[in-house]
Design an enzyme around this catalytic site. Structure first.
Site, PDB file in Angstrom:
ATOM      1  CG  HIS A   1     -54.461  23.769 152.276  1.00 18.28           C
ATOM      2  ND1 HIS A   1     -53.212  23.191 152.155  1.00 18.28           N
ATOM      3  CD2 HIS A   1     -55.175  22.912 153.059  1.00 18.28           C
ATOM      4  CE1 HIS A   1     -53.169  22.071 152.823  1.00 18.28           C
ATOM      5  NE2 HIS A   1     -54.359  21.866 153.384  1.00 18.28           N
TER       6      HIS A   1
ATOM      7  N   GLY B   1     -62.036  20.560 156.169  1.00 21.50           N
ATOM      8  CA  GLY B   1     -60.804  19.798 156.310  1.00 21.50           C
ATOM      9  C   GLY B   1     -60.307  19.689 157.737  1.00 21.50           C
TER      10      GLY B   1
ATOM     11  CG  ASP C   1     -58.057  17.063 154.896  1.00 20.90           C
ATOM     12  OD1 ASP C   1     -57.253  17.765 155.511  1.00 20.90           O
ATOM     13  OD2 ASP C   1     -58.678  17.468 153.903  1.00 20.90           O
TER      14      ASP C   1
ATOM     15  CG  ASP D   1     -50.699  27.857 151.394  1.00 11.70           C
ATOM     16  OD1 ASP D   1     -51.264  28.737 152.080  1.00 11.70           O
ATOM     17  OD2 ASP D   1     -49.528  27.972 150.955  1.00 11.70           O
TER      18      ASP D   1
ATOM     19  CG  HIS E   1     -56.038  20.330 158.898  1.00  9.80           C
ATOM     20  ND1 HIS E   1     -55.713  21.652 158.693  1.00  9.80           N
ATOM     21  CD2 HIS E   1     -56.525  19.893 157.720  1.00  9.80           C
ATOM     22  CE1 HIS E   1     -55.979  21.983 157.468  1.00  9.80           C
ATOM     23  NE2 HIS E   1     -56.471  20.945 156.835  1.00  9.80           N
TER      24      HIS E   1
ATOM     25  CG  ASP F   1     -56.623  15.458 160.126  1.00  8.56           C
ATOM     26  OD1 ASP F   1     -57.743  15.936 160.337  1.00  8.56           O
ATOM     27  OD2 ASP F   1     -55.943  14.848 160.983  1.00  8.56           O
TER      28      ASP F   1
ATOM     29  NE  ARG G   1     -50.288   6.192 156.164  1.00  9.29           N
ATOM     30  CZ  ARG G   1     -50.748   4.944 156.067  1.00  9.29           C
ATOM     31  NH1 ARG G   1     -50.056   4.020 155.397  1.00  9.29           N
ATOM     32  NH2 ARG G   1     -51.894   4.625 156.609  1.00  9.29           N
TER      33      ARG G   1
HETATM   34  O1  LIG Z   1     -58.097  22.260 154.920  1.00  4.42           O
HETATM   35  C1  LIG Z   1     -58.482  21.690 153.923  1.00  4.42           C
HETATM   36  C2  LIG Z   1     -57.807  20.456 153.448  1.00  4.42           C
HETATM   37  O2  LIG Z   1     -56.724  20.075 154.293  1.00  4.42           O
HETATM   38  C3  LIG Z   1     -59.643  22.208 153.132  1.00  4.42           C
HETATM   39  O3  LIG Z   1     -60.792  22.214 153.963  1.00  4.42           O
HETATM   40  P1  LIG Z   1     -62.020  23.165 153.533  1.00  4.42           P
HETATM   41  O4  LIG Z   1     -62.374  22.783 152.124  1.00  4.42           O
HETATM   42  O5  LIG Z   1     -63.136  22.852 154.497  1.00  4.42           O
HETATM   43  O6  LIG Z   1     -61.512  24.592 153.636  1.00  4.42           O
END
Ligand SMILES: O=C(CO)COP(=O)(O)O
Length: 124
Positions: free
Chosen positions: A8, A55, A60, A80, A87, A90, A96
């Protein structure tokens, strides 16, 4: 082996720093990442990274599909825990699947260190 690397936003620098600390080992494996994480890691380490969508845009889930197809051996996902993610479903789905398919998953630097130490102990 095939490693997924994801972070994150607030954890991207920590993941890059971790990979730099273990660059020799990470260079021995195929790396798969969500979009922005993959770009940041490749730019700052010089490692080749297979990049999927960002992501929040499905990255993801794309990595989750690799897990479901038994094509990922370990996941380094620096999450984080203090910031709500749009999301989150996701993210939860990927976590899981890592349990369904018994794939080692690190969500922080401590657990990441344990996983990479195992691979480093295997040697060449
Ligand atoms: O949000 C993320 C994983 O949940 C990371 O995505 P990015 O690597 O595209 O920032």
């Amino acid at each position: 082996m095939k490693f997924a690397i994801i972070a994150h936003d607030q954890k991207k620098e920590a993941l890059v720093s971790f990979i730099k600390q273990h660059i020799d080992e990470f260079s021995r494996h195929e790396l798969f990442a969500t979009g922005t994480t993959g770009l940041r890691v490749s730019e700052q380490t010089g490692l080749h990274v297979h990049r999927f969508n960002s992501g929040p845009l499905g990255g993801d889930q794309e990595i989750g599909a690799l897990v479901a197809n038994k094509e990922i051996d370990a996941i380094f996902f620096f999450r984080d825990p203090l910031t709500a993610q749009p999301h989150e479903p996701d993210v939860s789905a990927l976590l899981r699947l890592s349990d369904v398919y018994d794939v080692p998953l690190a969500t922080n630097e401590g657990s990441a260190g344990a996983i990479i130490s195992y691979y480093e102990s295997l040697g060449d």
